[in-house]
Design a protein around this motif. Structure first.
Motif, mmCIF file in Angstrom:
data_model
loop_
_atom_site.group_PDB
_atom_site.id
_atom_site.type_symbol
_atom_site.label_atom_id
_atom_site.label_comp_id
_atom_site.label_asym_id
_atom_site.label_seq_id
_atom_site.Cartn_x
_atom_site.Cartn_y
_atom_site.Cartn_z
ATOM 1 N N THR A 1 25.424 58.619 26.634
ATOM 2 C CA THR A 1 26.857 58.699 26.266
ATOM 3 C C THR A 1 27.608 59.692 27.072
ATOM 4 N N GLU A 2 27.117 60.715 27.894
ATOM 5 C CA GLU A 2 27.708 61.336 28.698
ATOM 6 C C GLU A 2 28.204 60.606 30.014
ATOM 7 N N ALA A 3 27.249 59.507 30.534
ATOM 8 C CA ALA A 3 27.406 58.726 31.737
ATOM 9 C C ALA A 3 28.534 57.678 31.108
ATOM 10 N N PHE A 4 28.710 57.183 29.880
ATOM 11 C CA PHE A 4 29.735 56.111 29.688
ATOM 12 C C PHE A 4 30.876 56.935 29.436
ATOM 13 N N ALA A 5 31.029 58.061 28.862
ATOM 14 C CA ALA A 5 32.156 58.888 28.632
ATOM 15 C C ALA A 5 32.891 59.065 30.031
ATOM 16 N N ASN A 6 31.874 59.646 31.035
ATOM 17 C CA ASN A 6 32.533 59.850 32.382
ATOM 18 C C ASN A 6 33.253 58.661 33.255
ATOM 19 N N LEU A 7 32.507 57.358 32.866
ATOM 20 C CA LEU A 7 33.004 56.138 33.523
ATOM 21 C C LEU A 7 34.366 55.976 32.758
ATOM 22 N N MET A 8 34.373 56.111 31.489
ATOM 23 C CA MET A 8 35.612 55.646 30.641
ATOM 24 C C MET A 8 36.735 56.683 31.057
ATOM 25 N N GLU A 9 36.279 57.911 30.940
ATOM 26 C CA GLU A 9 37.406 59.003 31.488
ATOM 27 C C GLU A 9 38.093 58.764 32.694
ATOM 28 N N ASN A 10 37.296 58.188 33.819
ATOM 29 C CA ASN A 10 37.856 57.919 35.131
ATOM 30 C C ASN A 10 38.480 56.900 35.110
ATOM 31 N N ALA A 11 38.140 55.770 34.207
ATOM 32 C CA ALA A 11 38.899 54.518 34.253
ATOM 33 C C ALA A 11 40.181 54.954 33.652
ATOM 34 N N VAL A 12 40.324 55.700 32.621
ATOM 35 C CA VAL A 12 41.789 56.372 32.274
ATOM 36 C C VAL A 12 42.379 57.105 33.123
ATOM 37 N N LYS A 13 41.820 58.141 33.560
ATOM 38 C CA LYS A 13 42.427 59.064 34.452
ATOM 39 C C LYS A 13 43.057 58.413 35.688
ATOM 40 N N TYR A 14 42.369 57.606 36.440
ATOM 41 C CA TYR A 14 42.683 56.960 37.623
ATOM 42 C C TYR A 14 43.474 55.457 37.262
ATOM 43 N N ASN A 15 43.742 55.369 36.276
ATOM 44 C CA ASN A 15 44.739 54.174 35.563
ATOM 45 C C ASN A 15 46.129 54.422 35.770
ATOM 46 N N ARG A 16 47.109 53.457 35.693
ATOM 47 C CA ARG A 16 48.209 53.795 35.643
ATOM 48 C C ARG A 16 48.655 54.088 33.794
ATOM 49 N N ASP A 17 49.659 54.716 33.712
ATOM 50 C CA ASP A 17 50.258 55.067 32.355
ATOM 51 C C ASP A 17 50.438 53.555 31.831
ATOM 52 N N GLN A 18 50.043 53.442 30.476
ATOM 53 C CA GLN A 18 50.142 51.981 29.824
ATOM 54 C C GLN A 18 49.226 50.966 30.268
ATOM 55 N N GLY A 19 48.234 51.447 30.967
ATOM 56 C CA GLY A 19 47.178 50.538 31.640
ATOM 57 C C GLY A 19 46.107 50.098 30.873
ATOM 58 N N VAL B 1 41.778 49.331 29.991
ATOM 59 C CA VAL B 1 40.410 49.466 30.308
ATOM 60 C C VAL B 1 39.603 48.442 29.454
ATOM 61 N N GLY B 2 38.885 47.728 30.385
ATOM 62 C CA GLY B 2 37.819 46.734 29.674
ATOM 63 C C GLY B 2 36.481 47.375 29.402
ATOM 64 N N ILE B 3 35.943 47.155 28.223
ATOM 65 C CA ILE B 3 34.576 47.489 28.152
ATOM 66 C C ILE B 3 33.731 46.521 27.905
ATOM 67 N N ALA B 4 32.695 45.979 28.360
ATOM 68 C CA ALA B 4 31.930 44.613 28.046
ATOM 69 C C ALA B 4 30.700 45.003 28.098
ATOM 70 N N ALA B 5 29.667 44.635 27.079
ATOM 71 C CA ALA B 5 28.120 44.892 27.207
ATOM 72 C C ALA B 5 27.756 43.755 26.611
ATOM 73 N N HIS B 6 26.780 43.102 27.125
ATOM 74 C CA HIS B 6 26.005 42.024 26.663
ATOM 75 C C HIS B 6 24.420 42.051 27.210
ATOM 76 N N ARG B 7 23.705 41.235 26.261
ATOM 77 C CA ARG B 7 22.297 41.144 26.822
ATOM 78 C C ARG B 7 22.480 40.088 27.964
ATOM 79 N N GLN B 8 21.290 40.165 28.931
ATOM 80 C CA GLN B 8 21.193 39.534 30.002
ATOM 81 C C GLN B 8 21.170 37.918 29.741
ATOM 82 N N GLY B 9 21.998 37.200 30.435
ATOM 83 C CA GLY B 9 21.737 35.850 30.113
ATOM 84 C C GLY B 9 22.650 35.611 28.746
ATOM 85 N N GLU B 10 23.464 36.220 28.144
ATOM 86 C CA GLU B 10 24.305 35.892 27.150
ATOM 87 C C GLU B 10 25.886 35.989 27.602
#
Length: 86
Positions: A57-75, A77-86
């Motif tokens: 959870t900490e690792a994902f939050a850190n990645l999301m926070e960076n994606a928001v922080k270093y994004n432009r205002d009104q930008g 962020v896409g989050i995708a998670a799938h099983r391998q091969g799907e």
């Protein structure tokens, strides 16, 4: 050192990635609202992994926070998670 201690305590178990991602997003939502950054999600319904829930959870939050922080205002962020091969 703390992470190493946790690993030695046997805190690894089957963890819901969906729940880790949900918790991480909740932590980042206030910053995202402030910056007017929106999230789009494409996450498989039931994903799990053998791991440490808090650390994941900490690792994902850190990645999301960076994606928001270093994004432009009104930008976006896409989050995708799938099983391998799907």
């Amino acid at each position: 050192a703390q992470a190493e201690g946790d690993l030695m305590e046997g805190t690894f178990r089957d963890v819901s990635l969906n729940e880790c991602l949900r918790k991480a997003r909740l932590l980042v939502e206030p910053l995202a609202r402030e910056r007017q950054v929106s999230f789009s999600e494409e996450i498989a319904p039931v994903l799990s992994v053998f791991g440490h829930e808090e650390r994941l959870t900490e690792a994902f939050a850190n990645l999301m926070e960076n994606a928001v922080k270093y994004n432009r205002d009104q930008g976006k962020v896409g989050i995708a998670a799938h099983r391998q091969g799907e």
